[in-house]
Design an enzyme around this catalytic site. Structure first.
Site, PDB file in Angstrom:
ATOM      1  CG  ASN A  30      -6.852  -0.524  -5.454  1.00  0.00           C
ATOM      2  OD1 ASN A  30      -7.716  -1.313  -5.540  1.00  0.00           O
ATOM      3  ND2 ASN A  30      -7.206   0.554  -4.240  1.00  0.00           N
ATOM      4  CE  LYS A  79      -9.125   3.709  -6.115  1.00  0.00           C
ATOM      5  NZ  LYS A  79      -9.482   5.013  -5.310  1.00  0.00           N
ATOM      6  CG  HIS A 104      -6.641   2.579  -0.467  1.00  0.00           C
ATOM      7  ND1 HIS A 104      -7.562   3.133  -0.512  1.00  0.00           N
ATOM      8  CD2 HIS A 104      -6.142   2.458  -1.720  1.00  0.00           C
ATOM      9  CE1 HIS A 104      -7.576   3.900  -1.225  1.00  0.00           C
ATOM     10  NE2 HIS A 104      -6.605   2.982  -1.921  1.00  0.00           N
ATOM     11  CD  GLU A 118     -10.536   4.173  -1.719  1.00  0.00           C
ATOM     12  OE1 GLU A 118     -11.299   2.959  -1.968  1.00  0.00           O
ATOM     13  OE2 GLU A 118     -10.402   4.828  -3.104  1.00  0.00           O
ATOM     14  CD  GLU A 174      -2.406   5.083  -2.901  1.00  0.00           C
ATOM     15  OE1 GLU A 174      -2.895   5.015  -3.800  1.00  0.00           O
ATOM     16  OE2 GLU A 174      -3.217   4.580  -1.546  1.00  0.00           O
ATOM     17  N   GLY A 202      -8.704   9.728  -6.443  1.00  0.00           N
ATOM     18  CA  GLY A 202     -10.031   9.797  -7.258  1.00  0.00           C
ATOM     19  C   GLY A 202     -10.476  11.598  -7.904  1.00  0.00           C
ATOM     20  CB  SER A 249      -4.841  11.916  -9.594  1.00  0.00           C
ATOM     21  OG  SER A 249      -6.119  11.534  -9.036  1.00  0.00           O
TER      22      SER A 249
HETATM   23  C1  PEP Z   1      -5.597   4.043  -4.820  1.00  0.00           C
HETATM   24  O1  PEP Z   1      -7.175   3.763  -5.186  1.00  0.00           O
HETATM   25  O2  PEP Z   1      -5.228   3.771  -4.548  1.00  0.00           O
HETATM   26  C2  PEP Z   1      -5.870   5.925  -6.330  1.00  0.00           C
HETATM   27  C3  PEP Z   1      -4.577   6.363  -5.912  1.00  0.00           C
HETATM   28  O3  PEP Z   1      -6.741   5.694  -7.288  1.00  0.00           O
HETATM   29  P1  PEP Z   1      -6.502   6.746  -8.031  1.00  0.00           P
HETATM   30  O4  PEP Z   1      -5.585   7.173  -8.968  1.00  0.00           O
HETATM   31  O5  PEP Z   1      -7.544   6.587  -9.605  1.00  0.00           O
HETATM   32  O6  PEP Z   1      -6.521   8.409  -7.568  1.00  0.00           O
END
Ligand code: PEP
Length: 254
Positions: free
Chosen positions: A9, A11, A95, A97, A167, A173, A211
């Site tokens: 992803n 973003k 997601h 976000e 997640e 992040g 992460s």
């Molecule tokens: C994500 O954007 O879904 C995500 C898991 O980001 P990151 O791997 O940077 O934590």
């Protein structure tokens, strides 16, 4: 047998040039993988065409969001049918976000899932608890409610187009990752909720996100109920992303 998927992803990052360079490299490397993992790139919508041009028949491509409406006077929105029309195979829904910054409720997530399924795309439905919720001992209840409400409109026969991405919000992040044991425990709980909903839970792929990096992916993917990963930051570094894809063990899941 479940699909093993590693999806990147991007973003709101990237460029047409990145789409060319990074995706070209990932496609070449993914072509040499023999572990049965599906590699998917989920760029910003404006770069989907560029990514599709580089993906060949090796990589899957998805969008990060779709509208809850089919078409019409919704300025700025992208319809699931349009993503399908362009050649995408996947759409992220819910997601964290989008939930946090754009106020997406579980009802909106359910409406979007319905549109994604109607268009023939695979929905990657994201769920996860905040740090506050985890510390209050509510993680499993929160995630169970998100799964039940977000997938409330899925009909029998549509489950093969559902993927759930767990997640934990506190891990996205931040450089903090759930331990493989904690992630496995949540994935097992999600599978139980899906079974209670009447879904073929053993056949539904569950991805972990938060992460995931080249040095922790193997431990996560070794767990029996972790069928792949949703990767943010590390998906923008070609070698790291490929290394994560290589971390998937060979053999079947489920
Ligand atoms: C994500 O954007 O879904 C995500 C898991 O980001 P990151 O791997 O940077 O934590």
């Amino acid at each position: 047998m479940r699909r093993k998927i590693v999806a990147g992803n991007w973003k709101m990052n990237g460029s047409a040039d990145l789409a060319k360079q990074l995706v070209g490299y990932v496609r070449a490397e993914a072509g040499t993988l023999d572990n049965g993992v599906e590699v998917v790139i989920i760029p910003p919508a404006l770069y989907v065409r560029d990514v599709l041009d580089q993906s060949g028949d090796v990589l899957g491509v998805g969008v990060q969001n779709v509208s809850q409406w089919a078409s019409g006077a919704y300025t700025g929105e992208t319809a699931a049918d349009m993503a399908k029309d362009l050649g995408c195979g996947f759409a992220l829904v819910g997601h964290s976000e989008r939930r946090e910054y754009f106020g997406e409720s579980d009802d909106v997530v359910a409406a979007k899932v319905e549109r994604v399924l109607a268009s023939g795309l695979t929905a990657v439905v994201c769920v996860g608890e905040t740090l506050e919720q985890r510390e209050a001992g509510q993680a499993k209840a929160v995630v169970a409610a998100q799964v039940k409400q977000g997938l409330a409109r899925v009909e029998a026969g549509q489950w093969s187009d559902i993927v759930v991405a767990y997640e934990p919000v506190w891990a996205i992040g931040t450089g903090k990752t759930a331990t493989a044991e904690d992630a496995q425990s949540m994935h097992a709980a999600i599978r139980k909720v899906l079974a209670e909903m009447g879904a073929p839970s053993e056949d539904i792929s569950l991805l972990y996100g938060g992460s995931v990096k080249a040095d922790n992916a193997a431990a996560l993917f070794a767990e029996p109920d972790i069928d792949g990963g949703l990767i943010g930051g590390a998906s923008l570094v070609a070698e790291d992303f490929v290394s994560i894809c290589r971390s998937m063990p060979a053999g079947t899941k489920g």
